[in-house]
Design an enzyme around this catalytic site. Structure first.
Site, PDB file in Angstrom:
ATOM      1  N   LYS A  57    -101.094  16.911  47.541  1.00  0.00           N
ATOM      2  CA  LYS A  57    -101.651  16.080  46.464  1.00  0.00           C
ATOM      3  C   LYS A  57    -103.023  16.612  46.066  1.00  0.00           C
ATOM      4  O   LYS A  57    -103.337  16.719  44.878  1.00  0.00           O
ATOM      5  CB  LYS A  57    -101.738  14.621  46.922  1.00  0.00           C
ATOM      6  CG  LYS A  57    -100.378  13.959  47.005  1.00  0.00           C
ATOM      7  CD  LYS A  57    -100.409  12.608  47.702  1.00  0.00           C
ATOM      8  CE  LYS A  57     -98.985  12.095  47.886  1.00  0.00           C
ATOM      9  NZ  LYS A  57     -98.902  10.878  48.705  1.00  0.00           N
ATOM     10  N   GLN A 101    -102.280   6.705  52.006  1.00  0.00           N
ATOM     11  CA  GLN A 101    -101.097   7.458  52.426  1.00  0.00           C
ATOM     12  C   GLN A 101    -100.311   6.655  53.466  1.00  0.00           C
ATOM     13  O   GLN A 101    -100.867   6.256  54.489  1.00  0.00           O
ATOM     14  CB  GLN A 101    -101.543   8.822  53.007  1.00  0.00           C
ATOM     15  CG  GLN A 101    -100.405   9.737  53.396  1.00  0.00           C
ATOM     16  CD  GLN A 101     -99.563  10.186  52.197  1.00  0.00           C
ATOM     17  OE1 GLN A 101    -100.065  10.491  51.134  1.00  0.00           O
ATOM     18  NE2 GLN A 101     -98.254  10.209  52.380  1.00  0.00           N
ATOM     19  N   ASP A 124    -100.732   4.695  43.082  1.00  0.00           N
ATOM     20  CA  ASP A 124     -99.373   4.729  43.623  1.00  0.00           C
ATOM     21  C   ASP A 124     -98.489   3.620  43.046  1.00  0.00           C
ATOM     22  O   ASP A 124     -97.293   3.576  43.312  1.00  0.00           O
ATOM     23  CB  ASP A 124     -99.444   4.566  45.151  1.00  0.00           C
ATOM     24  CG  ASP A 124     -98.846   5.759  45.874  1.00  0.00           C
ATOM     25  OD1 ASP A 124     -98.253   6.622  45.200  1.00  0.00           O
ATOM     26  OD2 ASP A 124     -98.955   5.811  47.107  1.00  0.00           O
TER      27      ASP A 124
END
Ligand code: NAD
Length: 290
Positions: A57, A101, A124
């Site tokens: 990422k 994460q 997200d």
């Protein structure tokens, strides 16, 4: 073995195309905003798979011109410590997207940490506010993996409206939001899951079958209707008989590729699209500054 007839849905190529477009729009926006977009990836602990994802990422961010404000916290970090970092990033004007994460170490409460993220920085798309907007069919930041699947279908001009889409898996990360996105595009949607008694009977009805389970080779060619579109979200590492390790999806690629019209490869299908959507969400939030 009969030859593969399905065309590949090339997520890697589309992700690269999206990243080039994002780079161009950042170059346009930056003089107006006076800073680059920023994404903060918070990682707690040292899960090796997570470390690889985080590195990918951050690399992708660098490629398009997004600044990284990543925080790597020790495994034993407390709920309060992680939460206070999220709150700090919520206030940080250089940061447009915040991502925790997953999975987090078991002693942390994931849901309450996701709730701590400012919904407008929820890169997200997993904050209950953004999931609620999806349920209501309102604009908002969409969860990355399902949004990546929808983009891939759109790129290949695969008609969704009026089609029967069978989603296998009902997680809040993939299956459920994906079913809602398909519904939003007027598909007739069935969700199959671990308690579905005859999975093959379900998947054989699907014009579009999307597998998000995490079981290698679960869906074989005989479970797929001829001409269907097969999208594989699953990522599984298996050890081959020769001892080599290999990444595979939830579909048995060779047998499904004989009957389907389209299929995503693993790797190179949905995975790169997830990262592209994360960058896109960050740039979307950044664009709100203008
Ligand atoms: P999860 O474990 O949270 O959910 C799995 C789902 O599969 C559950 O809803 C369960 O009901 C269903 N299931 C389990 N066994 C089944 C069976 N035999 N038949 C039918 N359904 C069954 O997993 P997740 O987070 O949704 O991830 C699913 C897979 O997708 C994993 O392999 C994960 O690594 C992968 N994934 C990939 C990406 C990507 O970017 N490509 C992103 C997220 C997850």
């Amino acid at each position: 073995m009969a030859p593969q007839t399905a065309s590949l849905l090339n997520g890697k190529a589309l992700a690269q195309k999206i990243q080039l477009e994002l780079k161009a729009s950042i170059e346009q926006l930056q003089p107006k905003i006076g800073r680059p977009p920023g994404l903060a990836v918070i990682m707690v602990g040292d899960d090796p798979a997570s470390a690889v994802y985080v590195r990918n990422k951050e690399r992708a961010c660098a490629k398009v011109g997004i600044a990284s404000f990543g925080r790597h916290l020790p495994h034993q970090s407390s709920q309060q410590e992680v939460e206070s970092i999220i709150k700090e990033l919520n206030q940080d004007e250089r940061v447009d997207g915040i991502l925790v994460q997953l999975p987090l170490p078991a002693h942390l409460d994931t849901v309450s940490l996701l709730l701590a993220i400012a919904p407008d920085k929820d890169a997200d798309g997993l904050h209950p506010m953004n999931l609620g907007r999806l349920v209501r069919g309102e604009k908002g930041l969409r969860s990355c993996t399902p949004a990546g699947v929808m983009n891939l279908l759109e790129e290949y001009q695969i008609e969704v409206a009026g089609k029967h889409a069978v989603v296998v898996g009902r997680s809040i990360l993939v299956g459920k939001p994906l079913a809602l996105m398909l519904l939003e595009k007027n598909a007739t949607v069935t969700i199959a899951h671990s308690r579905t008694p005859d999975l093959g009977a379900m998947t054989r009805q699907g014009d579009i079958i999307i597998a998000a389970v995490g079981k290698p080779l679960l869906i074989t060619g005989e479970m797929v209707k001829p001409g269907a579109v097969a999208v594989d979200v699953g990522i599984n590492r298996i050890i081959r008989p020769d001892g080599a390790s290999q990444l595979v999806g939830d579909f048995h690629f060779d047998s499904v590729a004989e009957v389907a019209n389209y299929i995503t490869p693993v790797p190179g299908g949905v995975g790169p699209m997830t990262v592209a959507m994360l960058l896109q969400n960050t740039v979307l939030s950044y664009g709100q500054q203008v």
